[in-house]
Design an enzyme around this catalytic site. Sequence first.
Site, PDB file in Angstrom:
ATOM      1  N   ASP A   9      -2.091   2.136  -4.647  1.00 27.13           N
ATOM      2  CA  ASP A   9      -3.408   2.387  -4.056  1.00 27.13           C
ATOM      3  C   ASP A   9      -4.392   1.331  -4.551  1.00 27.13           C
ATOM      4  OD1 ASP A   9      -2.505   4.638  -2.703  1.00 27.13           O
ATOM      5  OD2 ASP A   9      -2.886   5.941  -4.442  1.00 27.13           O
ATOM      6  N   HIS A  54       0.808  -1.207   0.000  1.00 23.91           N
ATOM      7  CA  HIS A  54       0.000   0.000   0.000  1.00 23.91           C
ATOM      8  C   HIS A  54       0.854   1.276   0.000  1.00 23.91           C
ATOM      9  CE1 HIS A  54      -3.751   1.986   0.034  1.00 23.91           C
ATOM     10  NE2 HIS A  54      -4.427   1.097   0.750  1.00 23.91           N
TER      11      HIS A  54
END
Length: 547
Positions: A524, A520
């Site tokens: 995204d 992450h």
Amino acid sequence: MAIKVTMPRLSDTMTEGTVATWLKKVGDKISEGDILAEIETDKATMEFESFNEGTLLHIGIQAGETAPVDSLLAIIGKEGEDISALLAGGDAPAAEAPKADAPAAEAKTETAAPAKAATELPKGVIVVTMPRLSDTMTEGTVATWLKKVGDAVAEGDILAEIETDKATMEFESFNAGTLLYIGIQEGNTAPVDSLLAIIGPAGTDISGIAENYTAGGAAPASTPAAEETKAAPAAPQATEAVAETSNGGRILASPLAKKIASDKGISLDQVKGSGENGRIVKSDIENFTPSAQAQTAASAPAAKQEASAPAAPKVFVPAGEVFTEEIKNSQMRKIIAKRLSESLFTAPHYNLVIEVSMDEAMQARAAINSVPDTKVSFNDMVIKACALALKKHPKINSTWKEDAIIINHHVNIGVAVAVEDGLVVPVLKFTDAMSLSQIGGSVRDLAGRAKNKKLGPQEMEGSTFTVSNLGMFGITEFNSIINQPNSAILSVGAIVEKPVVKNGQIVVGNTMMLSLACDHRTIDGATGAQFLQTLKQYIESPVTMLA
């Protein structure tokens, strides 16, 4: 002039290596290009050749031992050359192997004493140190001394039972003589290589040896009174593990024998010891068979008790034995554990899952494989689709740095391959420029050589994305841990035939689950989802991959 050979760095991630096999021994002639040893790295077992010629004078890391990169591996020089100055430099992680002309008694020393203490030892005196009895052992506890100061010691006699981090083990002597000194008393713990005992001719004056050994850099050893060290026949002391019999007597048994007997429910007074002074050892317990007389005697009190009290319900316990097996971790397994732990605990993982129709892919594969000398697997098609999708979504093909995100515009896909000792990831360089048949041939070649431990380090470096496929094992869906420095890894499941809805009708279809694990920090959720949509389009319409 003698030359030091150090543990080489055989891969970019290698920090330590294990000597799997020595192909030369001390005293052998070495030519430039000769294979000295096979060294196990974090990725493969590789042959290590000599760049020098001469005679192998010293082996610093024995077969099966692990040492950091740049540790002293061997010394090569002229036959008979003095290498004491090289060894005194402190680079050698292990004691010097005995020279060909060394006296036999010196060659059998359990653990070499520090150089300073060795030069001051009287003739025939041997310093015995706390041995390393397991690969993870850093200190040991003397559970029982089986000899006392003044006892004669023969080669092969059991000196003591030493408790390691894994078990209580018997430690035998490799030297003959008289036990002149005990450095670690029963119940005391000391680091590996601490002074354990001194063996030598009876009546030898050993005053000052223990102090010199400590001064030489070893861990401090407990020192008995001076008069005890000078007098050979020391006062008798209890050195055997004892246990009380059912009639109040006392018998000698090793701690390990007592533990096994307790686990198996065996009374020690029924066992005849085969050790010194009738001492019961491990093998006596393992080979013990209860006699009919003992069974009858044991059953008599029970019969009386049953006659005087109501019978209690008996619980059935199946006959069996607790059995475990301990397998030493290979260098590859250690590195897998280290790198995957670092990946999982440093990169915030999340997973995206998508279901893909495989009907058209199955038809396309059948058509492609109908061409002579062509063989393409579904995994090859997934790899090709990933390469094309990565070109459209370069953020998936990235690497996290503390001060920047590196976008890789070249596509190097790593393919996870299961091998006997763990998992390796050979890399297809510039995968997007390869055809399906080229991908198929390259994957088969790399996987075959990976299983035979023939891959070079450069063939397992530089991946920008990884594919892991467990579909061939019937696994329909799973999540992988990211192979850093990649930012994502694709997990490929099995093709499943099941009812699906097409054009408002329920029909039989073939589907496959894909799971994308993302870091992450670089990817995204929306970016990962868009990549999976593109990947799905390529797989469901294979003809688009040929454009």
